[in-house]
Design a protein around this motif. Structure first.
Motif, PDB file in Angstrom:
ATOM      1  N   GLU A 206     -14.964  -5.837  -0.605  1.00  0.00           N
ATOM      2  CA  GLU A 206     -16.218  -5.475  -1.271  1.00  0.00           C
ATOM      3  C   GLU A 206     -16.569  -6.495  -2.346  1.00  0.00           C
ATOM      4  O   GLU A 206     -17.730  -6.899  -2.494  1.00  0.00           O
ATOM      5  CB  GLU A 206     -16.088  -4.076  -1.883  1.00  0.00           C
ATOM      6  CG  GLU A 206     -17.386  -3.515  -2.428  1.00  0.00           C
ATOM      7  CD  GLU A 206     -18.422  -3.261  -1.351  1.00  0.00           C
ATOM      8  OE1 GLU A 206     -19.626  -3.330  -1.675  1.00  0.00           O
ATOM      9  OE2 GLU A 206     -18.023  -3.020  -0.193  1.00  0.00           O
ATOM     10  N   ILE A 207     -15.532  -6.900  -3.087  1.00  0.00           N
ATOM     11  CA  ILE A 207     -15.758  -7.923  -4.126  1.00  0.00           C
ATOM     12  C   ILE A 207     -16.204  -9.230  -3.480  1.00  0.00           C
ATOM     13  O   ILE A 207     -17.130  -9.901  -3.948  1.00  0.00           O
ATOM     14  CB  ILE A 207     -14.485  -8.124  -4.956  1.00  0.00           C
ATOM     15  CG1 ILE A 207     -14.181  -6.844  -5.771  1.00  0.00           C
ATOM     16  CG2 ILE A 207     -14.631  -9.317  -5.880  1.00  0.00           C
ATOM     17  CD1 ILE A 207     -12.849  -6.886  -6.493  1.00  0.00           C
ATOM     18  N   ALA A 208     -15.499  -9.587  -2.362  1.00  0.00           N
ATOM     19  CA  ALA A 208     -15.849 -10.828  -1.669  1.00  0.00           C
ATOM     20  C   ALA A 208     -17.265 -10.763  -1.109  1.00  0.00           C
ATOM     21  O   ALA A 208     -18.019 -11.738  -1.178  1.00  0.00           O
ATOM     22  CB  ALA A 208     -14.841 -11.099  -0.553  1.00  0.00           C
ATOM     23  N   ALA A 212     -20.347 -13.023  -1.927  1.00  0.00           N
ATOM     24  CA  ALA A 212     -21.092 -13.721  -0.875  1.00  0.00           C
ATOM     25  C   ALA A 212     -22.582 -13.408  -0.958  1.00  0.00           C
ATOM     26  O   ALA A 212     -23.425 -14.300  -0.801  1.00  0.00           O
ATOM     27  CB  ALA A 212     -20.546 -13.337   0.500  1.00  0.00           C
ATOM     28  N   ASP A 213     -22.896 -12.116  -1.211  1.00  0.00           N
ATOM     29  CA  ASP A 213     -24.304 -11.739  -1.354  1.00  0.00           C
ATOM     30  C   ASP A 213     -24.944 -12.453  -2.547  1.00  0.00           C
ATOM     31  O   ASP A 213     -26.081 -12.925  -2.464  1.00  0.00           O
ATOM     32  CB  ASP A 213     -24.435 -10.223  -1.532  1.00  0.00           C
ATOM     33  CG  ASP A 213     -24.082  -9.460  -0.261  1.00  0.00           C
ATOM     34  OD1 ASP A 213     -24.067 -10.087   0.812  1.00  0.00           O
ATOM     35  OD2 ASP A 213     -23.804  -8.245  -0.353  1.00  0.00           O
ATOM     36  N   ALA A 214     -24.169 -12.504  -3.645  1.00  0.00           N
ATOM     37  CA  ALA A 214     -24.681 -13.204  -4.825  1.00  0.00           C
ATOM     38  C   ALA A 214     -24.873 -14.690  -4.530  1.00  0.00           C
ATOM     39  O   ALA A 214     -25.865 -15.297  -4.949  1.00  0.00           O
ATOM     40  CB  ALA A 214     -23.720 -13.009  -5.999  1.00  0.00           C
ATOM     41  N   ALA A 215     -23.907 -15.248  -3.784  1.00  0.00           N
ATOM     42  CA  ALA A 215     -24.018 -16.666  -3.427  1.00  0.00           C
ATOM     43  C   ALA A 215     -25.228 -16.902  -2.522  1.00  0.00           C
ATOM     44  O   ALA A 215     -25.955 -17.894  -2.687  1.00  0.00           O
ATOM     45  CB  ALA A 215     -22.736 -17.135  -2.731  1.00  0.00           C
ATOM     46  N   ASN A 216     -25.439 -15.974  -1.556  1.00  0.00           N
ATOM     47  CA  ASN A 216     -26.602 -16.112  -0.682  1.00  0.00           C
ATOM     48  C   ASN A 216     -27.898 -16.005  -1.467  1.00  0.00           C
ATOM     49  O   ASN A 216     -28.861 -16.737  -1.215  1.00  0.00           O
ATOM     50  CB  ASN A 216     -26.571 -15.024   0.404  1.00  0.00           C
ATOM     51  CG  ASN A 216     -25.687 -15.409   1.566  1.00  0.00           C
ATOM     52  OD1 ASN A 216     -25.482 -16.589   1.836  1.00  0.00           O
ATOM     53  ND2 ASN A 216     -25.154 -14.428   2.248  1.00  0.00           N
ATOM     54  N   LEU A 217     -27.893 -15.058  -2.415  1.00  0.00           N
ATOM     55  CA  LEU A 217     -29.090 -14.894  -3.241  1.00  0.00           C
ATOM     56  C   LEU A 217     -29.339 -16.142  -4.081  1.00  0.00           C
ATOM     57  O   LEU A 217     -30.473 -16.622  -4.190  1.00  0.00           O
ATOM     58  CB  LEU A 217     -28.940 -13.662  -4.138  1.00  0.00           C
ATOM     59  CG  LEU A 217     -30.150 -13.291  -4.996  1.00  0.00           C
ATOM     60  CD1 LEU A 217     -31.359 -13.015  -4.113  1.00  0.00           C
ATOM     61  CD2 LEU A 217     -29.844 -12.071  -5.858  1.00  0.00           C
ATOM     62  N   SER A 282     -29.603 -15.794   5.379  1.00  0.00           N
ATOM     63  CA  SER A 282     -29.104 -15.207   4.135  1.00  0.00           C
ATOM     64  C   SER A 282     -29.571 -13.770   3.939  1.00  0.00           C
ATOM     65  O   SER A 282     -29.176 -13.106   2.992  1.00  0.00           O
ATOM     66  CB  SER A 282     -29.569 -16.052   2.944  1.00  0.00           C
ATOM     67  OG  SER A 282     -30.978 -15.986   2.797  1.00  0.00           O
ATOM     68  N   GLY A 283     -30.406 -13.267   4.855  1.00  0.00           N
ATOM     69  CA  GLY A 283     -30.893 -11.896   4.742  1.00  0.00           C
ATOM     70  C   GLY A 283     -32.066 -11.749   3.792  1.00  0.00           C
ATOM     71  O   GLY A 283     -32.442 -10.625   3.442  1.00  0.00           O
TER      72      GLY A 283
END
Length: 594
Positions: A206-208, A212-217, A282-283
């Motif tokens: 979940e942390i990863a 990853a979501d933060a990195a994609n954003l 990246s969604g």
């Protein structure tokens, strides 16, 4: 038939009662009233019955001796009446304690003193043991036996107050139960450990994922900012090149200008494709389905691509339609743009490209058909692969082969289907299936008119606002070449400061989206409030997000993406002029020379 303990207990009780009475069964028979014959018969009968009873008691005593369970019967005074050999063996009792008449308390006291009943004062332990065996009608208890074994006792009270005790060695069962309990505890421990480990792994995942979501954003934000910064100078270069081409006329200089324009087009296509793929993967692209008329979208495609088709000597035909669909308009438009662009790119001069819609059940099928180079069935999957181009196509046009890869991603994002049919050397058909909508919207007269994107003097007053001076200079040079009266500003502050609107009213405004103090949309609203609510406007931006396009369309503002294609810009300006009822050559040329 096996001997049941209940039957045995009842029979023992009968025998015990007979013995206690001090007489045989004959004591219960009626005495003879008289006569030697009758008396003799009675004595014979009694003797036979006594012998039968003795034989039954002997057989019963012999039978219980073979029962593996320890068994003892006590009278109402809790004195031993009878027991089997296993009773003595399992309890390891001396012989005098299994004699008839021995009190149960005496046996319990012996066991307590020997330590069988656990630690404590023997008399107290013996009394507790008697209470445990006799307090209920039936009782079940366990205690330690010899050599670390376990004995299980079953005690039942008889109707006359006597007591029957049976017991047997349950060491193996107890050990199995303890082993099973130990295994269960071990299993529970392992389950808890693995659950804790799994929880830890899930937490780390979940942390990863959050990282990853933060990195994609962050990547999406970076690409959005980078695209704006990168496309700004490219936009200026394209505008300067367009001006150079128009002023160069024919000759070597014009050829060089066209070569520069082709290179800039290739750079723009590559950058746009890479940015689109990054945003989709990246969604960041979230579909927002809504009903819309396909007619409006088709008209936009015609305005955007008709100049390119004419330049390549290709007949582009857009078939009108009254059908409506439910989907994300911006994403559908992006799919059609890529497909139409590919169709024009890979169709030879003199060829045709047809775009039209037809109803298919509950869906609308949008067809893009061309007479281009086509390809065989073995190459169908290849054309959608990233950075993949067919040999013949690579010879016809530049690029990285990302257009259809973007189409495939957008189709998956929308959850619609795309059908492909192609014949090598004859052409291709791409069919996009969209959910049909029943909405019907009236078409105003202005929408029925498609402004001409052909050359000639436009003779319009145009206000250009952009925070990049190089872009303003390039835009001004291009528009003046089209016969427009152009005034420029880097921000809203420049307009009143330089008195741009004093004695001069723009026919339309071209506004950058990313201004220093505000957004281009808000700036257009300010101008409309001060100049006129019906001021035609186009947003010129490198931001390709659907949100910006949606906001612009809600306010009746056209969108021109950077780098600006001169043909598309001219078509947009002509369309905006048509909205206001202006003609490109309606005023004297002197009015455009201010």
């Amino acid at each position: 038939m096996p001997l049941r303990f209940t039957h045995f207990y009842g029979l023992c009780n009968v025998r015990w009662c007979v013995r206690q009475s001090g007489v045989g069964l004959s004591a219960n028979l009626p005495r003879p009233s008289a006569g030697p014959i009758l008396g003799g018969q009675m004595r014979a009968t009694t003797q036979v019955m006594s012998e039968t009873t003795i034989d039954a008691e002997a057989s019963l005593k012999l039978a219980i001796g073979y029962i593996p369970t320890g068994l003892a019967v006590f009278d109402r005074d809790l004195s031993l009446v009878t027991s089997n050999p296993q009773y003595r063996t399992l309890l390891d009792l001396p012989e005098h304690l299994v004699a008839r008449g021995v009190p149960l308390y005496t046996i319990a006291l012996f066991l307590a003193r020997r330590g069988d009943l656990g630690p404590g004062e023997p008399t107290r332990l013996a009394a507790l043991r008697l209470s445990e065996l006799t307090s209920n009608e039936t009782s079940i208890s366990q205690r330690a036996g010899q050599e670390g074994g376990t004995l299980e006792f079953h005690a039942s009270r008889l109707p006359d107050g006597g007591l029957v005790i049976s017991f047997f060695d349950v060491t193996a069962r107890v050990r199995a139960e303890r082993e099973l309990e130990r295994m269960n505890l071990s299993l529970e421990g392992r389950v808890e450990e693995r659950t804790a480990a799994l929880t830890q792994v899930n937490s780390e995942l979940e942390i990863a994922r959050a990282k990853a979501d933060a990195a994609n954003l962050d990547k999406t934000r970076f690409l959005a900012a980078a695209s704006h910064d990168l496309l700004q100078p490219l936009n200026a270069a394209r505008l300067y090149t367009a001006t150079l081409i128009e002023r160069a006329g024919e000759g070597e200089m014009a050829s060089l200008a066209h070569s520069i324009e082709a290179s800039l087009n290739a750079v723009e296509e590559i950058m746009s494709a890479l940015l689109d793929i990054s945003r989709i993967d990246s969604g960041a692209v979230k579909p927002v389905p809504a009903p819309f008329q396909m007619r409006d979208l088709m008209r936009k495609i015609e305005v955007e691509f008709q100049p390119l088709a004419q330049e390549r000597e290709i007949e582009l035909k857009i078939v009108g339609t009254s059908l409506a669909v439910i989907s994300d308009r911006q994403l559908v438009a992006r799919i059609i743009q890529n497909l139409v662009s590919n169709a024009i790119k890979y169709t030879r001069p003199g060829g045709k490209v047809l775009v039209g819609c037809r109803r298919r059940g509950a869906r609308v099928r949008l067809d893009i058909i061309d007479t281009g180079i086509g390809f065989n069935k073995d190459q169908h999957a290849l054309v959608f692969a990233e950075f993949s181009r067919l040999e013949q196509g690579a010879r016809m046009a530049q690029g990285l082969g990302l257009g259809l890869s973007i189409v495939q991603r957008l189709v998956a994002t929308l959850g619609v289907s795309l059908e492909l049919d192609s014949t090598e050397g004859k052409g291709s058909r791409f069919s996009l299936y969209l959910p049909q909508s029943r909405i019907v919207r009236a078409v105003v007269d202005g929408e029925r008119k498609t402004a001409s994107a052909s050359g000639g003097t436009m003779n319009l007053r145009v206000l250009c606002v952009d925070n990049e001076r190089a872009i303003l200079d390039a835009m001004e040079g291009l528009l003046r070449g089209w016969g427009c009266d152009v005034r420029t500003a880097r921000s809203l502050k420049d307009i009143p400061r330089d008195n741009l609107l004093v004695g001069w009213m723009p026919d339309l405004v071209l506004m950058d989206y990313h201004l220093d103090q505000t957004s281009g949309l808000d700036a257009i609203e300010w101008l409309r409030h001060n100049v006129g609510g019906h001021l035609p406007a186009a947003l010129v931006t490198a931001d390709r997000s659907p949100a910006v396009r949606t906001l612009a369309e809600e306010r009746g503002i056209a969108v021109v993406t950077k780098p600006v294609k001169p043909a598309a810009l001219r078509a947009t300006i002509s369309s905006l002029a048509g909205q206001r009822g202006l003609q490109a050559d309606s005023r004297p040329a002197s009015s455009a020379s201010n």
